[in-house]
Design an enzyme around this catalytic site. Structure first.
Site, short mmCIF file in Angstrom:
data_model
loop_
_atom_site.label_atom_id
_atom_site.label_comp_id
_atom_site.label_asym_id
_atom_site.label_seq_id
_atom_site.Cartn_x
_atom_site.Cartn_y
_atom_site.Cartn_z
N LYS A 15 -10.53 -3.85 -4.35
CA LYS A 15 -11.12 -2.42 -4.62
C LYS A 15 -10.97 -1.63 -5.41
O LYS A 15 -11.02 -0.80 -6.15
CB LYS A 15 -11.79 -1.93 -3.53
CG LYS A 15 -12.49 -2.86 -2.89
CD LYS A 15 -12.62 -2.20 -0.87
CE LYS A 15 -13.91 -3.25 0.15
NZ LYS A 15 -13.78 -2.98 1.07
N LYS A 37 -5.46 -10.84 -7.03
CA LYS A 37 -6.30 -10.80 -6.11
C LYS A 37 -7.42 -9.56 -6.54
O LYS A 37 -6.96 -8.49 -6.78
CB LYS A 37 -5.70 -9.90 -4.87
CG LYS A 37 -6.83 -10.30 -3.79
CD LYS A 37 -6.09 -9.92 -2.38
CE LYS A 37 -5.83 -8.11 -2.20
NZ LYS A 37 -5.60 -8.20 -1.17
N LYS A 71 0.60 -1.13 0.09
CA LYS A 71 0.08 0.70 0.02
C LYS A 71 1.04 1.41 0.07
O LYS A 71 0.27 2.24 -0.68
CB LYS A 71 -1.12 -0.12 1.47
CG LYS A 71 -2.34 -0.56 0.89
CD LYS A 71 -3.36 -0.39 2.11
CE LYS A 71 -4.36 -1.23 1.72
NZ LYS A 71 -5.71 -0.79 2.96
P1 TYM Z 1 -10.80 -5.48 3.55
O1 TYM Z 1 -11.84 -4.35 4.09
O2 TYM Z 1 -9.84 -5.60 2.45
O3 TYM Z 1 -11.83 -6.93 3.29
C1 TYM Z 1 -12.39 -7.16 4.02
C2 TYM Z 1 -12.76 -8.80 3.94
O4 TYM Z 1 -12.64 -9.72 3.00
C3 TYM Z 1 -11.49 -10.94 2.46
N1 TYM Z 1 -11.22 -10.17 1.22
C4 TYM Z 1 -10.98 -11.03 0.16
N2 TYM Z 1 -11.59 -12.26 0.28
C5 TYM Z 1 -11.27 -12.79 -1.09
N3 TYM Z 1 -10.97 -13.09 -2.08
C6 TYM Z 1 -10.27 -11.47 -2.31
N4 TYM Z 1 -10.57 -10.77 -3.09
C7 TYM Z 1 -10.63 -10.52 -0.51
N5 TYM Z 1 -10.60 -9.00 -0.71
C8 TYM Z 1 -11.45 -9.09 0.32
C9 TYM Z 1 -10.81 -10.02 3.42
O5 TYM Z 1 -9.90 -10.92 3.44
C10 TYM Z 1 -11.35 -9.39 4.75
O6 TYM Z 1 -11.53 -10.72 5.26
N6 TYM Z 1 -8.04 -5.32 7.65
C11 TYM Z 1 -9.23 -5.56 7.60
C12 TYM Z 1 -10.31 -5.26 7.96
C13 TYM Z 1 -10.68 -5.51 9.76
C14 TYM Z 1 -10.40 -6.99 10.13
C15 TYM Z 1 -9.87 -6.34 11.35
C16 TYM Z 1 -10.70 -8.15 9.96
C17 TYM Z 1 -9.67 -4.32 10.44
N7 TYM Z 1 -9.81 -4.62 11.75
C18 TYM Z 1 -10.57 -7.22 12.64
C19 TYM Z 1 -10.51 -9.08 10.70
C20 TYM Z 1 -10.36 -8.39 12.19
C21 TYM Z 1 -9.36 -5.43 5.54
O7 TYM Z 1 -8.45 -4.43 5.30
O8 TYM Z 1 -10.54 -6.30 5.16
#
Ligand code: TYM
Length: 346
Positions: A210, A207, A115
C-alpha cells in the site's frame, strides 16, 4: 483433548488502498475458510493508528475494507466482521501482553525496523508494541488458525511465543482456575497457496504494498478494467518466453510473480498455468492475465461501490459483529483476570 474448538481469526489494516496482494494473500483465503471453520474477520483500526492517519480517511478506509470483505463473499451473519476499536478487550489484553512479551523479542521484528526506518527515536510506542496487540486480537478469541500472507509470519510466531510464555508463567494458576494445562492455544499460521507473497509489478524483488509511491506497482481492488490492463501491460518482465515447468522460474522474479498471480486468480497451481502457457511470450500472456484479472476483480469493485453508497448499512454490520465478538472476548478476558489474580465483579 484440547479445550480449543477450531476457530479462525484474521485482520486487515484500513490504511491506503487494498491491493491484489491483500486480496490473493488474505481475503480469498478468508472466504474459503468459511466453509470449514467459524471465522472472525477484523478491520484493525487500532493497528492503523500506530502511524499517523487522517481521521476522515481512517473512517473511509475502515468502511472500504469492510465493503471488500463483504463483496468478496464473507458472510457477516454466519461469521463475524467488525472493527477492532469497538471491542475494548483488544486494548486490555494487549496491555497484559506488553507485560508478557520481552523487549528482546520485539527488537527482532523486521516489520518494525522497516516501518520505523532510520528514525527509531521518533516511531510511536504503539508501532513497537504492534505485535502484542496482534497477539491480543488472535488470543482474545482463542483462535486456532490464522490465514495471512508471508509478511505476517514473524508476528504470528511472536503470538505463539506470547501464548506459550503466558501458559508457562501462570501454569499453576491456570490449573487452579480449572483451565487445565493451557489457557491460550498455540495458534497455527496458515500461509499457503500460490500468492502468499505478491510482488510489486515494477520490481519483482519487492513486495506489493500500500505504501509504494508508484501506483503502477500494484493493482488496487478498486481499479477499473482499463487501469488493470494498463498496469499489467507495463509490468516489468524479462525477454524470455515462459518456461514449461516451475523450475524454469528460478531467478526470474517478475515472471514467477505474474504466473503466481494468474494461478491464484484462476484457482490453479503454477504448474498448471505453465502447462498451458509454457513457451508463450509475455506479449501473449499479459493480455490473458489482464482478462482474467478484470473478470475476477471487476465484479468485486462493482459490489464494493454499491455497498459504499450506503455507509449506514456497513456501520450496522460492524456494530453487530462487534457485539458478538465482545461476548467471546470478554469471556476470555474474565479468565485472564482470574488467572493473573485481578479482582473483578462476578
Ligand atoms: P495488512 O493490513 O498489512 O495486510 C492484510 C493481509 O494481506 C496480506 N498481504 C499480502 N499477501 C500477499 N502478498 C502481498 N504483497 C501482501 N501484502 C499484504 C498480509 O499478510 C495480511 O494477511 N498486522 C496485519 C493485520 C493484523 C492481523 C491481526 C492479521 C492485525 N491483527 C491478527 C492476522 C491476525 C497487517 O498489517 O496486515
Amino acid at each position: 483433548m484440547t479445550r480449543f474448538a477450531p476457530r479462525v481469526f484474521s485482520g486487515v489494516q484500513p490504511t491506503g488502498n487494498l491491493h491484489l496482494g491483500n486480496y490473493l494473500g488474505a481475503i480469498v483465503r478468508f472466504v474459503e475458510m468459511q466453509e470449514t471453520h467459524d471465522c472472525i474477520y477484523c478491520v484493525v483500526d487500532m493497528h492503523a493508528i500506530t502511524v499517523w492517519q487522517d481521521p476522515a480517511e481512517l473512517t473511509r478506509a475502515t468502511r472500504e475494507v469492510t465493503a471488500a470483505f463483504l463483496a468478496a463473499g464473507i458472510d457477516p451473519v454466519a461469521h463475524i466482521v467488525f472493527n477492532q476499536s469497538q471491542v475494548h478487550v483488544h486494548a486490555e489484553l494487549a496491555w497484559v501482553f506488553n507485560c508478557v512479551a520481552r523487549m528482546g523479542w520485539l527488537n527482532r521484528m523486521t516489520q518494525f525496523k522497516e516501518k520505523a526506518g532510520k528514525d527509531r527515536e521518533n516511531a510511536s510506542v504503539g508501532l513497537f508494541a504492534y505485535p502484542n496487540l496482534m497477539a491480543a486480537d488472535i488470543l482474545a478469541y482463542l483462535a486456532t488458525h490464522v490465514p495471512v500472507g508471508e509478511d505476517q509470519k514473524q508476528h504470528l510466531e511472536l503470538a505463539r511465543d506470547i501464548a506459550a510464555k503466558f501458559n508457562h508463567d501462570f501454569a499453576e494458576s491456570i490449573a487452579a482456575n480449572g483451565y487445565g494445562e493451557e489457557f491460550f492455544p498455540i495458534t497455527e499460521p496458515l500461509i499457503t497457496g500460490p500468492a502468499t507473497r505478491v510482488m510489486s509489478l515494477r520490481d519483482g524483488t519487492r513486495k506489493m504494498s500500500k505504501s509504494d509511491p508508484s501506483d503502477y506497482s500494484r493493482i488496487n481492488l478498486t481499479d477499473d478494467a482499463e487501469a488493470i490492463a494498463l498496469k499489467l501491460r507495463k509490468a516489468k518482465t524479462d525477454p524470455e518466453p515462459l518456461p514449461s515447468e516451475t523450475d524454469g522460474l528460478k531467478g526470474r522474479a517478475e515472471a514467477e510473480n505474474l504466473v503466481g498471480i494468474y494461478a491464484a486468480l484462476a484457482g490453479e497451481t503454477k504448474e498448471a498455468v505453465l502447462r498451458d502457457y509454457g513457451g508463450a511470450q509475455f506479449s501473449n500472456f499479459k493480455p490473458a492475465l489482464a482478462d482474467l484479472a478484470v473478470a475476477k476483480l471487476a465484479p468485486i469493485a462493482g459490489e464494493m461501490r454499491r455497498l459504499l453508497a450506503d455507509p449506514g448499512h456497513i456501520d450496522a454490520v460492524l456494530v453487530d459483529g462487534a457485539d458478538r465478538a465482545s461476548e467471546i472476548a470478554m469471556k476470555t478476558m474474565d479468565g485472564v483476570k482470574d488467572v493473573i489474580g485481578f479482582i473483578r465483579k462476578k
